[in-house]
Design a protein around this motif. Structure first.
Motif, PDB file in Angstrom:
ATOM      1  N   TYR A   1      -5.055   1.233  -8.455  1.00 29.85           N
ATOM      2  CA  TYR A   1      -4.831   2.657  -8.275  1.00 29.85           C
ATOM      3  C   TYR A   1      -4.525   3.013  -6.823  1.00 29.85           C
ATOM      4  O   TYR A   1      -3.667   3.857  -6.556  1.00 29.85           O
ATOM      5  CB  TYR A   1      -6.059   3.452  -8.740  1.00 29.85           C
ATOM      6  CG  TYR A   1      -6.057   3.759 -10.215  1.00 29.85           C
ATOM      7  CD1 TYR A   1      -4.973   4.390 -10.808  1.00 29.85           C
ATOM      8  CD2 TYR A   1      -7.145   3.447 -11.007  1.00 29.85           C
ATOM      9  CE1 TYR A   1      -4.968   4.691 -12.161  1.00 29.85           C
ATOM     10  CE2 TYR A   1      -7.160   3.740 -12.360  1.00 29.85           C
ATOM     11  CZ  TYR A   1      -6.071   4.366 -12.932  1.00 29.85           C
ATOM     12  OH  TYR A   1      -6.069   4.653 -14.274  1.00 29.85           O
ATOM     13  N   ASP A   2      -5.248   2.387  -5.860  1.00 30.08           N
ATOM     14  CA  ASP A   2      -5.016   2.776  -4.473  1.00 30.08           C
ATOM     15  C   ASP A   2      -3.609   2.396  -4.024  1.00 30.08           C
ATOM     16  O   ASP A   2      -2.946   3.155  -3.313  1.00 30.08           O
ATOM     17  CB  ASP A   2      -6.084   2.177  -3.552  1.00 30.08           C
ATOM     18  CG  ASP A   2      -6.233   0.675  -3.698  1.00 30.08           C
ATOM     19  OD1 ASP A   2      -5.730   0.113  -4.691  1.00 30.08           O
ATOM     20  OD2 ASP A   2      -6.857   0.054  -2.822  1.00 30.08           O
ATOM     21  N   GLU A   3      -3.110   1.241  -4.460  1.00 30.04           N
ATOM     22  CA  GLU A   3      -1.742   0.853  -4.122  1.00 30.04           C
ATOM     23  C   GLU A   3      -0.730   1.743  -4.841  1.00 30.04           C
ATOM     24  O   GLU A   3       0.300   2.122  -4.270  1.00 30.04           O
ATOM     25  CB  GLU A   3      -1.488  -0.612  -4.468  1.00 30.04           C
ATOM     26  CG  GLU A   3      -2.192  -1.592  -3.563  1.00 30.04           C
ATOM     27  CD  GLU A   3      -1.761  -3.020  -3.819  1.00 30.04           C
ATOM     28  OE1 GLU A   3      -1.180  -3.278  -4.900  1.00 30.04           O
ATOM     29  OE2 GLU A   3      -1.994  -3.869  -2.942  1.00 30.04           O
ATOM     30  N   ALA A   4      -1.002   2.085  -6.085  1.00 33.89           N
ATOM     31  CA  ALA A   4      -0.090   2.936  -6.849  1.00 33.89           C
ATOM     32  C   ALA A   4       0.045   4.304  -6.186  1.00 33.89           C
ATOM     33  O   ALA A   4       1.126   4.899  -6.190  1.00 33.89           O
ATOM     34  CB  ALA A   4      -0.583   3.088  -8.285  1.00 33.89           C
ATOM     35  N   LEU A   5      -1.032   4.808  -5.583  1.00 35.35           N
ATOM     36  CA  LEU A   5      -0.959   6.086  -4.884  1.00 35.35           C
ATOM     37  C   LEU A   5      -0.006   5.990  -3.692  1.00 35.35           C
ATOM     38  O   LEU A   5       0.828   6.879  -3.480  1.00 35.35           O
ATOM     39  CB  LEU A   5      -2.344   6.516  -4.416  1.00 35.35           C
ATOM     40  CG  LEU A   5      -2.386   7.785  -3.561  1.00 35.35           C
ATOM     41  CD1 LEU A   5      -1.816   8.973  -4.325  1.00 35.35           C
ATOM     42  CD2 LEU A   5      -3.812   8.078  -3.094  1.00 35.35           C
ATOM     43  N   LEU A   6      -0.099   4.909  -2.930  1.00 36.47           N
ATOM     44  CA  LEU A   6       0.784   4.751  -1.777  1.00 36.47           C
ATOM     45  C   LEU A   6       2.233   4.606  -2.219  1.00 36.47           C
ATOM     46  O   LEU A   6       3.142   5.164  -1.597  1.00 36.47           O
ATOM     47  CB  LEU A   6       0.363   3.537  -0.946  1.00 36.47           C
ATOM     48  CG  LEU A   6      -1.058   3.553  -0.377  1.00 36.47           C
ATOM     49  CD1 LEU A   6      -1.248   2.396   0.596  1.00 36.47           C
ATOM     50  CD2 LEU A   6      -1.363   4.869   0.311  1.00 36.47           C
ATOM     51  N   ILE A   7       2.453   3.861  -3.290  1.00 38.88           N
ATOM     52  CA  ILE A   7       3.819   3.690  -3.804  1.00 38.88           C
ATOM     53  C   ILE A   7       4.388   5.041  -4.233  1.00 38.88           C
ATOM     54  O   ILE A   7       5.552   5.351  -3.967  1.00 38.88           O
ATOM     55  CB  ILE A   7       3.840   2.688  -4.970  1.00 38.88           C
ATOM     56  CG1 ILE A   7       3.496   1.283  -4.443  1.00 38.88           C
ATOM     57  CG2 ILE A   7       5.194   2.669  -5.664  1.00 38.88           C
ATOM     58  CD1 ILE A   7       3.213   0.270  -5.524  1.00 38.88           C
ATOM     59  N   ALA A   8       3.559   5.858  -4.876  1.00 38.14           N
ATOM     60  CA  ALA A   8       4.017   7.187  -5.289  1.00 38.14           C
ATOM     61  C   ALA A   8       4.369   8.043  -4.075  1.00 38.14           C
ATOM     62  O   ALA A   8       5.310   8.839  -4.122  1.00 38.14           O
ATOM     63  CB  ALA A   8       2.940   7.871  -6.126  1.00 38.14           C
ATOM     64  N   CYS A   9       3.638   7.856  -2.981  1.00 42.72           N
ATOM     65  CA  CYS A   9       3.860   8.663  -1.781  1.00 42.72           C
ATOM     66  C   CYS A   9       5.126   8.265  -1.032  1.00 42.72           C
ATOM     67  O   CYS A   9       5.621   9.042  -0.201  1.00 42.72           O
ATOM     68  CB  CYS A   9       2.664   8.546  -0.834  1.00 42.72           C
ATOM     69  SG  CYS A   9       1.171   9.409  -1.392  1.00 42.72           S
ATOM     70  N   ARG A  10       5.652   7.088  -1.314  1.00 42.88           N
ATOM     71  CA  ARG A  10       6.834   6.625  -0.567  1.00 42.88           C
ATOM     72  C   ARG A  10       8.006   7.584  -0.669  1.00 42.88           C
ATOM     73  O   ARG A  10       8.773   7.738   0.281  1.00 42.88           O
ATOM     74  CB  ARG A  10       7.273   5.242  -1.071  1.00 42.88           C
ATOM     75  CG  ARG A  10       6.399   4.118  -0.604  1.00 42.88           C
ATOM     76  CD  ARG A  10       7.041   2.765  -0.795  1.00 42.88           C
ATOM     77  NE  ARG A  10       7.489   2.497  -2.147  1.00 42.88           N
ATOM     78  CZ  ARG A  10       7.465   1.290  -2.700  1.00 42.88           C
ATOM     79  NH1 ARG A  10       6.991   0.256  -2.019  1.00 42.88           N
ATOM     80  NH2 ARG A  10       7.903   1.112  -3.925  1.00 42.88           N
TER      81      ARG A  10
END
Length: 217
Positions: free
Chosen positions: A117-126
């Protein structure tokens, strides 16, 4: 002691806006599911210092995707605040219910890949940032292991900032007085030691990249 009456909010610091496309300073904060933290985070939102608070990373991911779909882009500032751990291995943490879980993340091109989840949040923020966006993680101990910051920089494709030791988001004078607590890291090879990152100037000490509050001198 800083008193509320001494805090001057700058017009450009207000991150709340009725039109999501006008958001330029996105501040996402994760609070523990307690009455005290909910009250404090709610106060920050009402003051306009925080865009939105969450107790679930999964909910934050959905919110960021919705902003992306509404046309939010080219943020000047992206701040992600959460509780860190003394091991310094996580920049984003929320309620225990989804700290260790993940999901199949769907990219804009329709492809899918499983991420924590924490990585998915950063990917979404890109999709919301550009090369000049100030990205700051306020989690305590977030810069104790510089490799974690480099990992986030690689995901986002930009320089990111974090705080070592106990972080005090919002108290600029404290953060800047102890500027050796603030580090910035560029995208680079992962798995190196702190000394190697510093010696190779991939990471360095710096001041806080944001101004939460403007306080009278």
């Amino acid at each position: 002691m800083i008193k509320l009456k001494d805090i001057l909010l700058e017009k450009e610091q207000i991150v709340q806006t009725e039109d999501p496309k006008n958001i330029k300073k996105l501040r996402i904060v994760f609070a523990n599911d307690t009455k005290i933290e909910k009250a404090l985070s709610g106060l920050f939102v009402r003051l306009g210092l925080v865009t939105k608070t969450f107790t679930s990373i999964a909910d934050a991911i959905q919110y960021v995707i919705e902003l992306r779909d509404q046309g939010v882009s080219d943020l000047e500032e992206l701040v992600i605040g959460s509780h860190g751990t003394k091991t310094g291995t996580k920049l984003v943490g929320s309620a225990a219910k989804d700290q260790t879980l993940g999901k199949d993340f769907e990219y804009q091109d329709g492809s899918r890949k499983w991420h924590n989840y924490d990585e998915a949040l950063l990917i979404a923020c890109r999709d919301l940032i550009n090369s000049s966006t100030n990205v700051f993680f306020t989690a305590c101990y977030g810069a104790d292991q510089l490799n974690v910051l480099v990992h986030a920089a690689n995901i986002l494709g930009v320089t990111v900032y974090g705080a070592a030791g106990v972080s005090a988001p919002g108290l600029n004078r404290i953060l800047n007085k102890f500027s050796k607590k603030i580090f910035k890291c560029n995208p680079a090879q992962e798995g190196l030691t702190n000394d190697m990152y510093l010696n190779q100037k991939i990471c360095s000490n710096t001041n806080s990249p944001i101004r939460w509050l403007r306080v009278k001198a």
